[in-house]
Structures are given as C-alpha cells and as structure tokens.
Motif scaffolding. Structure first.
Motif, PDB file in Angstrom:
ATOM      1  N   HIS A 209     161.430   0.363  44.364  1.00 50.72           N
ATOM      2  CA  HIS A 209     162.033  -0.945  44.611  1.00 50.72           C
ATOM      3  C   HIS A 209     161.343  -1.570  45.817  1.00 50.72           C
ATOM      4  CE1 HIS A 209     165.186   0.142  41.774  1.00 50.72           C
ATOM      5  NE2 HIS A 209     165.178   1.330  42.354  1.00 50.72           N
ATOM      6  N   ILE A 210     160.556  -2.616  45.568  1.00 50.07           N
ATOM      7  CA  ILE A 210     159.831  -3.269  46.663  1.00 50.07           C
ATOM      8  C   ILE A 210     160.276  -4.720  46.778  1.00 50.07           C
ATOM      9  CG2 ILE A 210     157.860  -1.719  46.384  1.00 50.07           C
ATOM     10  CD1 ILE A 210     156.297  -3.980  45.163  1.00 50.07           C
ATOM     11  N   GLU A 211     160.176  -5.241  47.971  1.00 51.58           N
ATOM     12  CA  GLU A 211     160.567  -6.626  48.241  1.00 51.58           C
ATOM     13  C   GLU A 211     159.521  -7.590  47.672  1.00 51.58           C
ATOM     14  OE1 GLU A 211     163.247  -7.699  50.316  1.00 51.58           O
ATOM     15  OE2 GLU A 211     163.984  -5.657  50.563  1.00 51.58           O
ATOM     16  N   GLN A 212     159.995  -8.696  47.159  1.00 51.81           N
ATOM     17  CA  GLN A 212     159.081  -9.726  46.687  1.00 51.81           C
ATOM     18  C   GLN A 212     158.255 -10.215  47.872  1.00 51.81           C
ATOM     19  OE1 GLN A 212     160.914 -13.222  45.032  1.00 51.81           O
ATOM     20  NE2 GLN A 212     159.091 -13.741  43.882  1.00 51.81           N
ATOM     21  N   GLY A 213     156.973 -10.436  47.644  1.00 51.81           N
ATOM     22  CA  GLY A 213     156.078 -10.891  48.699  1.00 51.81           C
ATOM     23  C   GLY A 213     155.392  -9.756  49.431  1.00 51.81           C
ATOM     24  N   THR A 214     155.774  -8.524  49.133  1.00 48.36           N
ATOM     25  CA  THR A 214     155.134  -7.358  49.739  1.00 48.36           C
ATOM     26  C   THR A 214     153.716  -7.219  49.194  1.00 48.36           C
ATOM     27  OG1 THR A 214     157.230  -6.191  49.958  1.00 48.36           O
ATOM     28  CG2 THR A 214     155.255  -4.836  49.941  1.00 48.36           C
ATOM     29  N   THR A 215     152.783  -6.899  50.067  1.00 53.56           N
ATOM     30  CA  THR A 215     151.421  -6.629  49.623  1.00 53.56           C
ATOM     31  C   THR A 215     151.263  -5.134  49.433  1.00 53.56           C
ATOM     32  OG1 THR A 215     150.535  -8.567  50.766  1.00 53.56           O
ATOM     33  CG2 THR A 215     148.967  -6.828  50.193  1.00 53.56           C
ATOM     34  N   LEU A 216     150.825  -4.769  48.251  1.00 48.17           N
ATOM     35  CA  LEU A 216     150.619  -3.365  47.893  1.00 48.17           C
ATOM     36  C   LEU A 216     149.142  -3.029  48.099  1.00 48.17           C
ATOM     37  CD1 LEU A 216     152.003  -0.874  46.597  1.00 48.17           C
ATOM     38  CD2 LEU A 216     151.316  -1.804  44.381  1.00 48.17           C
ATOM     39  N   CYS A 217     148.876  -2.041  48.915  1.00 50.10           N
ATOM     40  CA  CYS A 217     147.504  -1.593  49.136  1.00 50.10           C
ATOM     41  C   CYS A 217     147.172  -0.551  48.067  1.00 50.10           C
ATOM     42  CB  CYS A 217     147.342  -0.991  50.528  1.00 50.10           C
ATOM     43  SG  CYS A 217     147.549  -2.190  51.855  1.00 50.10           S
ATOM     44  N   VAL A 218     146.273  -0.896  47.172  1.00 51.34           N
ATOM     45  CA  VAL A 218     145.878  -0.001  46.090  1.00 51.34           C
ATOM     46  C   VAL A 218     144.696   0.829  46.577  1.00 51.34           C
ATOM     47  CG1 VAL A 218     145.021   0.149  43.722  1.00 51.34           C
ATOM     48  CG2 VAL A 218     146.709  -1.608  44.333  1.00 51.34           C
TER      49      VAL A 218
END
Length: 151
Positions: free
Chosen positions: A28-37
C-alpha cells in the motif's frame, strides 16, 4: 484392482506435481510516491519494459536506479527477478517483484511455473503476466486527501 489403484495414485501424484504458483502480498503506497526501480541486468530487457509499462498504466511514478548505488532519497524501492525456460517454446517460468519501504518488505508478487511440467498453462504472455502481478501488487492510497479535507 491393486494395479488400477496404484496407476491412479501415480497419475494423481504426477498431476499435482505439475502446478503453477502465484502469490501476491499487496503493498500500500501513497499516491504521488516515486518508486525507485532497481535495475536487474541479469533479467531480459523485455521484463523491465513490461514492468515500466505496468507502472505507467497504474499511475505510479518511478525512476530507474543502479543496484550498486541506490540514492539515499529512495524511500520506496522495487526489485525484480525473472527467468525463462525452454519446453517446446521459450516462456517466462519465474517472476518475482518485491516492494520495500526504507528497506522493509511491504509487498511481494511471485509467479512460479518451474514445476509446471506438462501443464500447458505455463505458456503465458510475459507482458500480460507482469501487468497482472503489478496490478495486484500495488494498491495506491488516494483516500488520505479525501479524509484530510472532508473527513
């Protein structure tokens, strides 16, 4: 009669050994969060391409990072691995995506057909499967803004 029962038991054992597993624990992540792949150079480039497309479709902001130098400001990270096998055709036999927040596992998606044996369901379209895994893996929390203003 004993031979018939033994044959059925052997057949049943063989069929149950030909299983495909898929498990997803949602992050569950917040909208607008940047995910580092975290880019995995040992995996076929097509997997990463499908992963990025699935993230874009889901509306997740992301950036690619090198495993050897993950920036300190990467609070949320995604790691992945996948393998292909050959059995009449090349197919994705294993895929795993993990989502971490500050190094703690938040969610995991696993697809494993390595014990698929004679199960023809193992011949899947990898891009479709990656999209399905990402869809189930990531839950984007948007209600926080609603409750902040109307709550």
């Amino acid at each position: 009669m004993i031979k018939k029962t033994a044959a059925i038991a052997v057949l049943a054992a063989g069929v149950t050994g030909c299983s495909i597993q898929q498990n997803v624990d949602t992050a569950h992540i917040e909208q607008g969060t940047t995910l580092c792949v975290i880019e995995n150079m040992d995996v076929r480039p097509g997997f990463l391409s499908a992963f990025k497309t699935a993230l874009q479709t889901k509306g997740v902001q992301y950036r690619l990072v090198n495993a050897a130098a993950i920036p300190a400001n990467c609070q949320w990270t995604a790691s992945y691995t996948a393998r292909w096998s050959w059995d009449l055709a090349l197919y994705m036999s294993y895929a795993e995506i993990q989502i971490h927040k500050d190094g703690t596992l938040q969610g995991k998606a696993l697809y494993d057909s390595t014990r698929g044996g004679a199960n023809m369901g193992k011949f899947i379209d990898a891009e479709t499967k990656v999209n399905e895994l990402v869809e189930a893996l990531l839950n984007i929390k948007t209600a926080a803004l609603f409750y902040r203003f109307y709550g």
